[in-house]
Scaffold this active site. Structure first.
Site, mmCIF file in Angstrom:
data_model
loop_
_atom_site.group_PDB
_atom_site.id
_atom_site.type_symbol
_atom_site.label_atom_id
_atom_site.label_comp_id
_atom_site.label_asym_id
_atom_site.label_seq_id
_atom_site.Cartn_x
_atom_site.Cartn_y
_atom_site.Cartn_z
ATOM 1 N N GLY A 4 86.773 -69.373 115.679
ATOM 2 C CA GLY A 4 85.766 -70.152 114.952
ATOM 3 C C GLY A 4 85.336 -69.471 113.659
ATOM 4 O O GLY A 4 84.912 -70.136 112.707
ATOM 5 N N GLU A 23 87.882 -70.417 111.229
ATOM 6 C CA GLU A 23 87.679 -71.848 110.958
ATOM 7 C C GLU A 23 86.470 -72.069 110.058
ATOM 8 O O GLU A 23 86.484 -72.933 109.175
ATOM 9 C CB GLU A 23 87.524 -72.607 112.280
ATOM 10 C CG GLU A 23 88.831 -72.626 113.054
ATOM 11 C CD GLU A 23 88.716 -73.204 114.458
ATOM 12 O OE1 GLU A 23 89.555 -74.015 114.842
ATOM 13 O OE2 GLU A 23 87.770 -72.820 115.192
ATOM 14 N N GLU A 35 92.625 -67.870 119.913
ATOM 15 C CA GLU A 35 92.157 -68.645 121.075
ATOM 16 C C GLU A 35 93.203 -68.711 122.186
ATOM 17 O O GLU A 35 92.883 -68.744 123.368
ATOM 18 C CB GLU A 35 91.785 -70.077 120.645
ATOM 19 C CG GLU A 35 90.535 -70.186 119.785
ATOM 20 C CD GLU A 35 90.816 -70.121 118.293
ATOM 21 O OE1 GLU A 35 91.861 -69.551 117.895
ATOM 22 O OE2 GLU A 35 89.986 -70.613 117.514
ATOM 23 N N ALA A 59 83.828 -68.121 118.184
ATOM 24 C CA ALA A 59 82.746 -68.692 118.986
ATOM 25 C C ALA A 59 82.408 -67.684 120.075
ATOM 26 O O ALA A 59 83.223 -66.828 120.432
ATOM 27 C CB ALA A 59 83.198 -70.006 119.585
HETATM 28 N N1 DAK Z 1 82.336 -63.820 121.725
HETATM 29 C C1 DAK Z 1 81.417 -63.043 122.351
HETATM 30 N N2 DAK Z 1 81.337 -61.711 122.184
HETATM 31 C C2 DAK Z 1 82.199 -61.132 121.348
HETATM 32 C C3 DAK Z 1 83.190 -61.873 120.651
HETATM 33 C C4 DAK Z 1 83.234 -63.291 120.863
HETATM 34 N N3 DAK Z 1 84.092 -64.083 120.222
HETATM 35 N N4 DAK Z 1 83.923 -61.026 119.897
HETATM 36 C C5 DAK Z 1 83.391 -59.791 120.115
HETATM 37 N N5 DAK Z 1 82.368 -59.843 120.984
HETATM 38 C C6 DAK Z 1 81.520 -58.760 121.482
HETATM 39 C C7 DAK Z 1 82.299 -57.918 122.493
HETATM 40 O O1 DAK Z 1 82.234 -58.515 123.782
HETATM 41 C C8 DAK Z 1 81.517 -56.616 122.424
HETATM 42 O O2 DAK Z 1 80.325 -56.776 123.141
HETATM 43 P P1 DAK Z 1 79.842 -55.651 124.217
HETATM 44 O O3 DAK Z 1 80.970 -55.479 125.149
HETATM 45 O O4 DAK Z 1 79.602 -54.427 123.367
HETATM 46 O O5 DAK Z 1 78.615 -56.219 124.821
HETATM 47 C C9 DAK Z 1 81.173 -56.514 120.950
HETATM 48 O O6 DAK Z 1 81.251 -57.850 120.431
HETATM 49 C C10 DAK Z 1 82.121 -55.638 120.161
HETATM 50 O O7 DAK Z 1 83.452 -56.094 120.422
HETATM 51 P P2 DAK Z 1 84.622 -55.142 120.943
HETATM 52 O O8 DAK Z 1 84.088 -54.013 121.717
HETATM 53 O O9 DAK Z 1 85.631 -56.001 121.586
HETATM 54 O O10 DAK Z 1 85.164 -54.590 119.539
HETATM 55 P P3 DAK Z 1 86.647 -54.141 119.182
HETATM 56 O O11 DAK Z 1 86.529 -53.555 117.804
HETATM 57 O O12 DAK Z 1 87.253 -53.324 120.276
HETATM 58 O O13 DAK Z 1 87.493 -55.502 119.101
HETATM 59 C C11 DAK Z 1 87.879 -57.779 118.430
HETATM 60 C C12 DAK Z 1 87.165 -56.438 118.127
HETATM 61 C C13 DAK Z 1 87.350 -58.807 117.429
HETATM 62 C C14 DAK Z 1 89.390 -57.637 118.281
HETATM 63 C C15 DAK Z 1 87.570 -58.217 119.890
HETATM 64 O O14 DAK Z 1 86.141 -58.153 120.066
HETATM 65 C C16 DAK Z 1 88.010 -59.613 120.201
HETATM 66 O O15 DAK Z 1 89.180 -59.824 120.499
HETATM 67 N N6 DAK Z 1 87.077 -60.562 120.199
HETATM 68 C C17 DAK Z 1 87.354 -61.933 120.571
HETATM 69 C C18 DAK Z 1 88.099 -62.656 119.472
HETATM 70 C C19 DAK Z 1 88.440 -64.086 119.863
HETATM 71 O O16 DAK Z 1 89.139 -64.310 120.864
HETATM 72 N N7 DAK Z 1 87.944 -65.029 119.103
HETATM 73 C C20 DAK Z 1 88.152 -66.449 119.397
HETATM 74 C C21 DAK Z 1 87.064 -66.959 120.306
HETATM 75 S S1 DAK Z 1 87.285 -68.659 120.757
HETATM 76 C C22 DAK Z 1 84.297 -75.475 118.856
HETATM 77 C C23 DAK Z 1 84.206 -74.758 117.706
HETATM 78 C C24 DAK Z 1 84.776 -73.508 117.617
HETATM 79 C C25 DAK Z 1 85.427 -72.950 118.708
HETATM 80 C C26 DAK Z 1 85.512 -73.669 119.857
HETATM 81 C C27 DAK Z 1 84.944 -74.941 119.946
HETATM 82 N N8 DAK Z 1 83.717 -76.770 118.963
HETATM 83 C C28 DAK Z 1 83.196 -77.403 117.753
HETATM 84 C C29 DAK Z 1 83.607 -77.421 120.178
HETATM 85 C C30 DAK Z 1 85.966 -71.628 118.561
HETATM 86 C C31 DAK Z 1 86.486 -70.910 119.578
HETATM 87 C C32 DAK Z 1 86.707 -69.476 119.411
HETATM 88 O O17 DAK Z 1 86.467 -68.911 118.383
#
Ligand code: DAK
Length: 259
Positions: free
Chosen positions: A110, A113, A133, A67
């Site tokens: 997400g 998921e 998360e 997400a």
């Molecule tokens: N959200 C927003 N931006 C994201 C992102 C994300 N999840 N993942 C990556 N990006 C963006 C980065 O901020 C970066 O943007 P800029 O800085 O260039 O503006 C760009 O994508 C490239 O990412 P990185 O520079 O970080 O790239 P790397 O290769 O160094 O790293 C990475 C890739 C995937 C390991 C890293 O980006 C990362 O850790 N990303 C976050 C992964 C994460 O934590 N995912 C879980 C998010 S929480 C719900 C339904 C679903 C959910 C919640 C509620 N309901 C129905 C209510 C789900 C929640 C989640 O998924």
């Protein structure tokens, strides 16, 4: 409908539609609008009699990195309650046609998921699955704790959810999370191959069979068996059943019309 964050081809191949998540700079992070678009596209493809199987994919770098954290960051619990994104996810889950996730690169949070909400997963060897998360102070919210645990078992699910560790495509294959792993340049072709197999079958029995397999997740064995039985009988109300069995007897290929 015009979509901003997804690309939809309803006739990618005969009877096969494809939805591409398309926010490449953000690694296909699932913002609210993307999810609404996905819901709308799936609802429309579900209604389209020509479509028998749907593929959801991203690009080589990412299926979806979760997400959109930037969009979620400042939200309160009450904001989330009002947005009620669960309604969107529930609708996606209710798609009647089979959905194959073609996953390359990151399938996180997400994104993982969403892949698990699909019916089958074809992974590129570069795919990475995870529920990270926990590292940003939350926990899976769109079914991750339930679907991942059912797919890979408690030990691995607990480790992934509590530490946020990613697993490789190969590990995901061993753990039973994905259907197959292929070279990166082949993952979409492989998903299409699998979709083609599905589209050869009677759309009616496919729909009833999908519904019955999913029932195994939310019912006890006895209830699931009754449900399966009901759908099994229902197959015999279709012309496709007659055609399928006649074709077998006549030693020819069946021609299923979805009737
Ligand atoms: N959200 C927003 N931006 C994201 C992102 C994300 N999840 N993942 C990556 N990006 C963006 C980065 O901020 C970066 O943007 P800029 O800085 O260039 O503006 C760009 O994508 C490239 O990412 P990185 O520079 O970080 O790239 P790397 O290769 O160094 O790293 C990475 C890739 C995937 C390991 C890293 O980006 C990362 O850790 N990303 C976050 C992964 C994460 O934590 N995912 C879980 C998010 S929480 C719900 C339904 C679903 C959910 C919640 C509620 N309901 C129905 C209510 C789900 C929640 C989640 O998924």
């Amino acid at each position: 409908m015009n979509y901003e964050f997804i690309l939809v081809e309803s006739e990618y191949q005969p009877h096969i539609a494809i939805i591409r998540l398309n926010r490449p700079k953000e690694l296909n992070a699932l913002n609210l609008q993307l999810m609404l678009e996905l819901k709308a596209a799936l609802a429309s493809l579900d209604e389209d009699d020509n479509v028998r199987c749907i593929i959801i994919t991203g690009n080589q770098q990412a299926f979806a990195a979760g997400a959109d954290i930037k969009q979620m960051e400042s939200k309160t619990a009450i904001d989330l309650l009002k947005i009620d994104q669960f309604e969107t996810w529930d609708q996606i889950r209710k798609t009647k046609k089979p959905i194959i996730a073609a996953v390359s690169g990151f399938a996180l949070g997400g994104g993982c998921e969403l892949a698990m909400t699909c019916d089958m997963i074809v992974a590129s060897e570069t795919a990475k699955f995870g529920q990270p998360e926990i590292k940003i102070g939350i926990m899976p919210g769109a079914g991750g704790t339930q679907r991942l645990t059912r797919a890979v078992g408690k030990a691995l699910a607990m480790e992934m959810v509590l530490t946020g560790k990613f697993i490789s495509a190969e590990e995901a294959m061993k753990a039973g999370l994905v259907n197959r792993v292929v070279a990166e340049e082949l993952y979409l072709d492989e998903a299409v191959k699998l979709a083609k197999e599905v589209t050869q079958m009677s759309p009616i029995s496919i729909r009833l069979a999908k519904e019955s397999v999913l029932k195994a997740f939310d019912s006890g064995l006895q209830e699931g068996l009754y449900f399966e039985r009901k759908n099994f009988y229902m197959c015999f109300a279709s012309e496709d059943q007659k055609e399928g069995m006649q074709a077998f007897v006549e030693k020819r290929k069946p021609k299923f019309e979805g009737k």
